[in-house]
Motif scaffolding. Structure first.
Motif, mmCIF file in Angstrom:
data_model
loop_
_atom_site.group_PDB
_atom_site.id
_atom_site.type_symbol
_atom_site.label_atom_id
_atom_site.label_comp_id
_atom_site.label_asym_id
_atom_site.label_seq_id
_atom_site.Cartn_x
_atom_site.Cartn_y
_atom_site.Cartn_z
ATOM 1 N N VAL A 32 0.854 -1.187 0.000
ATOM 2 C CA VAL A 32 0.000 0.000 0.000
ATOM 3 C C VAL A 32 0.892 1.239 0.000
ATOM 4 O O VAL A 32 1.768 1.366 0.855
ATOM 5 C CB VAL A 32 -0.918 0.017 1.245
ATOM 6 C CG1 VAL A 32 -1.778 1.272 1.260
ATOM 7 C CG2 VAL A 32 -1.774 -1.235 1.305
ATOM 8 N N SER A 45 3.877 0.339 2.578
ATOM 9 C CA SER A 45 3.646 -0.593 3.671
ATOM 10 C C SER A 45 3.246 -1.946 3.103
ATOM 11 O O SER A 45 2.454 -2.015 2.169
ATOM 12 C CB SER A 45 2.527 -0.056 4.572
ATOM 13 O OG SER A 45 2.282 -0.936 5.635
ATOM 14 N N VAL A 47 1.140 -5.024 4.002
ATOM 15 C CA VAL A 47 0.055 -5.262 4.945
ATOM 16 C C VAL A 47 -0.461 -6.689 4.770
ATOM 17 O O VAL A 47 -0.676 -7.154 3.650
ATOM 18 C CB VAL A 47 -1.090 -4.246 4.711
ATOM 19 C CG1 VAL A 47 -2.226 -4.469 5.674
ATOM 20 C CG2 VAL A 47 -0.558 -2.826 4.816
ATOM 21 N N SER A 48 -0.675 -7.360 5.906
ATOM 22 C CA SER A 48 -1.183 -8.739 5.874
ATOM 23 C C SER A 48 -2.654 -8.744 5.472
ATOM 24 O O SER A 48 -3.312 -7.695 5.450
ATOM 25 C CB SER A 48 -1.008 -9.407 7.237
ATOM 26 O OG SER A 48 -1.874 -8.801 8.182
ATOM 27 N N ALA A 49 -3.185 -9.920 5.211
ATOM 28 C CA ALA A 49 -4.581 -10.069 4.802
ATOM 29 C C ALA A 49 -5.542 -9.560 5.875
ATOM 30 O O ALA A 49 -6.655 -9.134 5.564
ATOM 31 C CB ALA A 49 -4.883 -11.528 4.476
ATOM 32 N N ASP A 50 -5.123 -9.573 7.145
ATOM 33 C CA ASP A 50 -5.992 -9.081 8.221
ATOM 34 C C ASP A 50 -5.716 -7.621 8.588
ATOM 35 O O ASP A 50 -6.210 -7.115 9.587
ATOM 36 C CB ASP A 50 -5.902 -9.979 9.450
ATOM 37 C CG ASP A 50 -4.521 -10.026 10.071
ATOM 38 O OD1 ASP A 50 -3.585 -9.460 9.499
ATOM 39 O OD2 ASP A 50 -4.387 -10.648 11.143
ATOM 40 N N GLY A 51 -4.914 -6.918 7.764
ATOM 41 C CA GLY A 51 -4.717 -5.490 7.939
ATOM 42 C C GLY A 51 -3.548 -5.079 8.815
ATOM 43 O O GLY A 51 -3.375 -3.898 9.088
ATOM 44 N N GLN A 52 -2.726 -6.022 9.254
ATOM 45 C CA GLN A 52 -1.566 -5.703 10.089
ATOM 46 C C GLN A 52 -0.380 -5.312 9.216
ATOM 47 O O GLN A 52 -0.105 -5.990 8.231
ATOM 48 C CB GLN A 52 -1.177 -6.931 10.931
ATOM 49 C CG GLN A 52 -2.251 -7.399 11.865
ATOM 50 C CD GLN A 52 -2.080 -6.817 13.247
ATOM 51 O OE1 GLN A 52 -0.997 -6.440 13.629
ATOM 52 N NE2 GLN A 52 -3.173 -6.752 13.983
ATOM 53 N N GLU A 53 0.313 -4.242 9.587
ATOM 54 C CA GLU A 53 1.509 -3.865 8.844
ATOM 55 C C GLU A 53 2.637 -4.830 9.198
ATOM 56 O O GLU A 53 2.966 -5.022 10.365
ATOM 57 C CB GLU A 53 1.937 -2.435 9.167
ATOM 58 C CG GLU A 53 3.141 -1.999 8.358
ATOM 59 C CD GLU A 53 3.524 -0.561 8.588
ATOM 60 O OE1 GLU A 53 4.463 -0.325 9.364
ATOM 61 O OE2 GLU A 53 2.870 0.320 7.981
#
Length: 156
Positions: A32, A45, A47-53
């Motif tokens: 992103v 950034s 970012v993982s599939a669950d929104g964690q950087e």
């Protein structure tokens, strides 16, 4: 130069896989851009599939070539914002009007519903939304040729 202690690859389904230095694996990672218009190659950034950087990339050029190519391809597949390089002509100087433009992705035409669909981002950058919601970028109005600037001035 920053060193990044992670690896990026693609799984058999084409999804981006992030492997950290300690061996943690995350599938479906998404790059992103923090500043997609003003500084597209700075501040990215992962970012993982669950929104964690998972990682921060200060500059794309800091990455090893193979990793940089993967990130650039992933960004290109997700983003679609043609950059207008020249305004060839418009059907009318009142809205709605059809614009015929040359972009970094080839020639295009779109319908501008109203002047309010032209938004100034910074002093010399504009976003133009067509009637279907596609965003066209003019990165630097001063870099346009004289004829394009003259047409654009009629709408600003």
């Amino acid at each position: 130069m920053t060193t990044h202690d992670f690896k990026l690859s693609r799984n058999t389904f084409g999804r981006l896989v992030f492997t950290s230095a300690n061996g943690d694996v995350h599938e479906g990672v998404v790059p992103v851009r923090a500043f997609p218009i003003g500084a597209p190659d700075d501040g990215i950034s992962l970012v993982s599939a669950d929104g964690q950087e998972l990682a921060w990339i200060s500059r794309l050029t800091d990455l090893p070539d193979a990793t940089r190519v993967i990130v650039e391809k992933e960004l290109a597949s997700r983003e679609f914002m043609p950059e207008i390089r020249r305004i060839q002509r418009v059907s009318s100087f009142t809205a709605p009007s059809t614009w015929y433009v040359e972009t970094n992705r080839g020639d295009a035409s779109f319908t501008l519903k109203g002047e309010e669909d032209i938004r100034r981002i910074v002093a010399t950058s504009l976003l133009i939304a067509d009637s279907h919601g596609v965003q066209f970028l003019i990165r630097d109005t001063q870099a346009l040729d004289k004829a394009s600037r003259k047409i654009l001035d009629r709408f600003l």
